[in-house]
Enzyme design. Structure first.
Site, PDB file in Angstrom:
ATOM      1  N   GLN A  49      -8.003   8.350   6.367  1.00 44.84           N
ATOM      2  CA  GLN A  49      -8.363   9.045   7.336  1.00 44.84           C
ATOM      3  C   GLN A  49      -8.849  10.585   7.243  1.00 44.84           C
ATOM      4  O   GLN A  49      -8.253  11.508   7.761  1.00 44.84           O
ATOM      5  CB  GLN A  49      -7.136   8.819   8.481  1.00 44.84           C
ATOM      6  N   TYR A  90      -4.825   1.378  15.613  1.00 47.01           N
ATOM      7  CA  TYR A  90      -3.771   1.550  16.412  1.00 47.01           C
ATOM      8  C   TYR A  90      -3.753   1.375  17.880  1.00 47.01           C
ATOM      9  O   TYR A  90      -2.979   0.612  18.722  1.00 47.01           O
ATOM     10  CB  TYR A  90      -3.019   2.877  16.199  1.00 47.01           C
ATOM     11  N   SER A 148      -8.168  12.559  10.341  1.00 45.88           N
ATOM     12  CA  SER A 148      -6.714  13.457  10.591  1.00 45.88           C
ATOM     13  C   SER A 148      -6.894  14.543   9.649  1.00 45.88           C
ATOM     14  O   SER A 148      -6.580  15.528   9.877  1.00 45.88           O
ATOM     15  CB  SER A 148      -5.842  12.283  10.233  1.00 45.88           C
ATOM     16  N   ARG A 177       0.865  -1.137  -0.192  1.00 42.89           N
ATOM     17  CA  ARG A 177      -0.008   0.020   0.023  1.00 42.89           C
ATOM     18  C   ARG A 177       0.880   1.272   0.125  1.00 42.89           C
ATOM     19  O   ARG A 177       1.468   1.539   0.938  1.00 42.89           O
ATOM     20  CB  ARG A 177      -0.856   0.154   1.335  1.00 42.89           C
ATOM     21  N   ASN A 205      -8.054   1.414   9.678  1.00 45.27           N
ATOM     22  CA  ASN A 205      -6.519   1.928  10.306  1.00 45.27           C
ATOM     23  C   ASN A 205      -7.050   1.726  11.742  1.00 45.27           C
ATOM     24  O   ASN A 205      -7.747   2.547  12.398  1.00 45.27           O
ATOM     25  CB  ASN A 205      -6.179   3.147   9.747  1.00 45.27           C
ATOM     26  N   GLU A 216      -3.944  -0.291   7.955  1.00 45.25           N
ATOM     27  CA  GLU A 216      -2.699   0.081   8.722  1.00 45.25           C
ATOM     28  C   GLU A 216      -2.899  -0.393  10.058  1.00 45.25           C
ATOM     29  O   GLU A 216      -3.941  -0.517  10.716  1.00 45.25           O
ATOM     30  CB  GLU A 216      -2.750   1.655   9.157  1.00 45.25           C
TER      31      GLU A 216
HETATM   32  C1  GBH Z   1      -1.790   7.106  10.870  1.00 48.04           C
HETATM   33  O1  GBH Z   1      -2.450   7.799  11.288  1.00 48.04           O
HETATM   34  C2  GBH Z   1      -1.400   7.788   9.420  1.00 48.04           C
HETATM   35  O2  GBH Z   1      -2.349   7.360   8.320  1.00 48.04           O
HETATM   36  C3  GBH Z   1       0.032   7.527   9.000  1.00 48.04           C
HETATM   37  O3  GBH Z   1       0.442   8.236   8.004  1.00 48.04           O
HETATM   38  C4  GBH Z   1       0.816   7.390  10.246  1.00 48.04           C
HETATM   39  O4  GBH Z   1       2.086   7.317   9.962  1.00 48.04           O
HETATM   40  C5  GBH Z   1       0.352   6.548  11.360  1.00 48.04           C
HETATM   41  O5  GBH Z   1      -0.672   6.409  11.339  1.00 48.04           O
HETATM   42  C6  GBH Z   1       1.253   6.497  12.451  1.00 48.04           C
HETATM   43  O6  GBH Z   1       0.698   7.774  13.403  1.00 48.04           O
HETATM   44  O7  GBH Z   1       0.970  13.582  18.728  1.00 48.04           O
HETATM   45  O8  GBH Z   1      -0.735  13.365  20.400  1.00 48.04           O
HETATM   46  O9  GBH Z   1      -0.896  15.112  18.642  1.00 48.04           O
HETATM   47  C7  GBH Z   1      -2.793   7.839  12.947  1.00 48.04           C
HETATM   48  C8  GBH Z   1      -3.269   8.723  13.606  1.00 48.04           C
HETATM   49  C9  GBH Z   1      -2.802  11.096  13.823  1.00 48.04           C
HETATM   50  C10 GBH Z   1      -2.363   9.525  15.293  1.00 48.04           C
HETATM   51  C11 GBH Z   1      -1.821  11.923  14.490  1.00 48.04           C
HETATM   52  C12 GBH Z   1      -1.436  10.367  15.983  1.00 48.04           C
HETATM   53  C13 GBH Z   1      -1.219  12.843  16.645  1.00 48.04           C
HETATM   54  C14 GBH Z   1      -1.502  12.690  18.005  1.00 48.04           C
HETATM   55  N1  GBH Z   1      -2.446   9.676  14.310  1.00 48.04           N
HETATM   56  N2  GBH Z   1      -1.958  11.613  15.777  1.00 48.04           N
HETATM   57  S1  GBH Z   1      -0.577  13.724  18.841  1.00 48.04           S
END
Ligand code: GBH
Length: 514
Positions: A189, A333, A192, A99, A331, A399
């Protein structure tokens, strides 16, 4: 679903003792294993060969202090020059799909189809051809956060004309690659893009117009997705038989305790964070969730607006959106614990509309990224929630991943991957239609405003080296084993000083520390 399945899930995930479930669960042969990346995070070459400026180029050039380690995407992992090595890594792991995303300003520098950048397209031609040579399925994301800056100058996703701009971009890309690419993701996303980029300033373009621009953006991004889906459906589907989906951030949320107000707050939060994106496409009525509409409307009137800050979807727009996806790109996490909050948030804002506070269990293992904790049962719960609310949609995990410091022996990533895969297998046993899993990420890259300090790669990138040297981590070797065996067992790679492809290697025996 039987209660025994839940206990089996809990026991496998180590949450109840005294229950042994020794069943070996196997990923079906058709299951697709892959890894992911995104253009701005890996490509570099930000201004080479006619590429236009993106909102991320502008954002980090103008706000270099935003990234604590001072990095940006100008060079990143330099995949623009190392795509052959990238595909070699995919072959080393034996993945079924890769991807990656296309940079809109690289191929259409003005944002519009009046300028097609042949040299930019050449890069994706090369990458896709290399993948196909080795029978690796390309899974292409059309939009992963990097809008052409020229379109931002016109308001970007806050301008409803963006829906049409994006449709034109999609047409250009479909025309070029529909015969080669079978898996398409329109958007990565929307939450985001909109909440962090338009309702806040932690992502580009940093509009930070809380409770207003974010909601406008969500509507436009969803409609842009739907238009791209309908375009493919109308003009390409019968000839090429590809699949078009959208990637949505579906993290899990549990109430912090069973107090009624917290349980209710959690249910509302799920509608704001998941229902907002899934309901228009997968619910039978095809609209934003009722509770979200009610809350935002009520608050808006109290705040002096004449109508809700949440835009409405017309009957025509609902029809366009309903069932506009062949699969849900999920996605996932982490999990959040939710508590009703009475603290003052900026008004208006998304935070104020929801009125909750978040925390995470201190017993959950933490990654390098502060927001990322491991609670594998969360993916199981999220998948069940989707089944119950959206009638068992076809899902590809687009993801899932873990961040560490630099270092090759990334046992915490291996553990996280295995725990979540076991939970995934249980969800599939309980009816989830999951067709694939995509580990984030193929290699270390620019983690947006967190720079290169939060490393998500199965391959380490030596950012100091001339050729951005890539080396397999322990997780890459374990992933290869899982892909080969189709089961998640306790195999660990021998710590020899040869790498995944048999090359000699100097490895420190030290574990990657968080
Ligand atoms: C994904 O976002 C993205 O699609 C990808 O590009 C990215 O590399 C990956 O996950 C890992 O983050 O620092 O507390 O302000 C996941 C959602 C959005 C989670 C931004 C973390 C920042 C939180 N991410 N968020 S903070």
């Amino acid at each position: 679903m039987a209660w025994t399945a839940i206990i089996a899930a809990l026991s496998i995930l180590g949450l109840v003792e005294g229950w042994t479930d020794t069943k070996i669960r196997r990923f079906p042969d058709s299951f697709m294993f892959g890894v992911g990346s995104a253009a701005y995070q890996v490509e570099g070459a930000w201004n080479l060969d006619g590429k236009g400026e993106s909102i991320w180029d502008r954002f980090l050039h103008e706000n270099p202090d935003l990234v604590p380690d001072g990095t940006n995407g100008d060079v990143a992992s330099d995949s623009y020059h190392h795509y052959k090595r990238d595909v070699e890594m995919l072959r080393e792991m034996g993945v079924d799909h890769y991807r990656f995303s296309i940079s809109w300003p690289r191929v259409m520098p003005s944002g519009f189809p009046n300028q097609i950048n042949e040299q930019g397209f050449q890069y994706y031609d090369n990458l896709i051809n290399e993948l196909l040579t080795y029978k690796i399925e390309p899974m292409v994301t059309l939009y992963h956060f990097d809008l052409p800056q020229r379109l931002q100058d016109l308001g970007g996703w806050a301008n409803p004309l963006s829906i049409g701009w994006c449709e034109d971009y999609a047409r250009v890309v479909f025309d070029r690659y529909a015969s080669k690419v079978k898996y398409w993701i329109t958007m990565n996303q929307p939450n985001s893009i909109c909440l962090e980029g338009y309702g806040d300033s932690i992502m580009a373009p940093g509009v930070d117009m809380k409770g207003i621009a974010d909601y406008i953006c969500i509507k436009n991004v969803l409609l842009a997705h739907a238009k791209a889906y309908r375009l493919y459906e109308r003009e390409y589907k019968s000839k090429y038989n590809g699949f078009v989906g959208i990637s949505v951030s579906v993290n899990w949320a549990n109430p912090i305790n069973n107090k009624t107000e917290n349980v209710q707050a959690t249910e509302e939060y799920r509608e704001f964070s998941i229902g907002m994106y899934l309901n228009p496409i997968w619910s039978p009525y095809g609209d934003f969730p009722q509770v979200v509409k009610d809350i935002v409307a009520k608050k808006s009137l109290k705040q002096g607006f004449f109508k809700s800050r949440l835009p409405t979807l017309s009957a025509e727009e609902k029809k366009l959106l309903k069932k506009s996806a062949d699969f849900l790109g999920m996605n996932h996490y982490t999990t959040m614990l939710v508590k009703r909050s009475f603290q003052q948030y900026p008004s208006p804002s998304y935070q104020d509309d929801i009125g909750v506070e978040f925390s995470q269990d201190t017993n959950w293992r933490g990654a390098k990224s502060s927001w990322l904790k491991s609670y594998a049962f969360g993916i199981y719960k999220a998948l069940l929630h989707i089944n119950q609310n959206y009638d068992y949609p076809l899902i590809i995990i687009t993801e899932h991943g873990w961040s560490t410091n630099a270092g090759l022996w990334d046992q915490s990533r291996v553990q996280c991957m295995k725990d979540y895969m076991r939970a995934l297998l249980l969800a599939m046993e309980d009816g989830s239609r999951v067709a694939g899993y995509t580990a984030w990420s193929l290699m270390d890259n620019l983690e947006w405003a967190s720079g290169i300090s939060e490393r998500f790669g199965l391959y380490e990138v030596d950012f100091d080296s001339e050729d951005k040297k890539r080396t397999a981590r322990e997780s890459a070797l374990v992933y290869r084993h899982i892909i080969e065996e189709r089961v998640v067992d306790d195999w660990t790679p021998p710590r020899l000083d040869i790498d995944i492809s048999g090359r000699r290697l100097k490895r420190s025996k030290k574990n990657t520390e968080l």
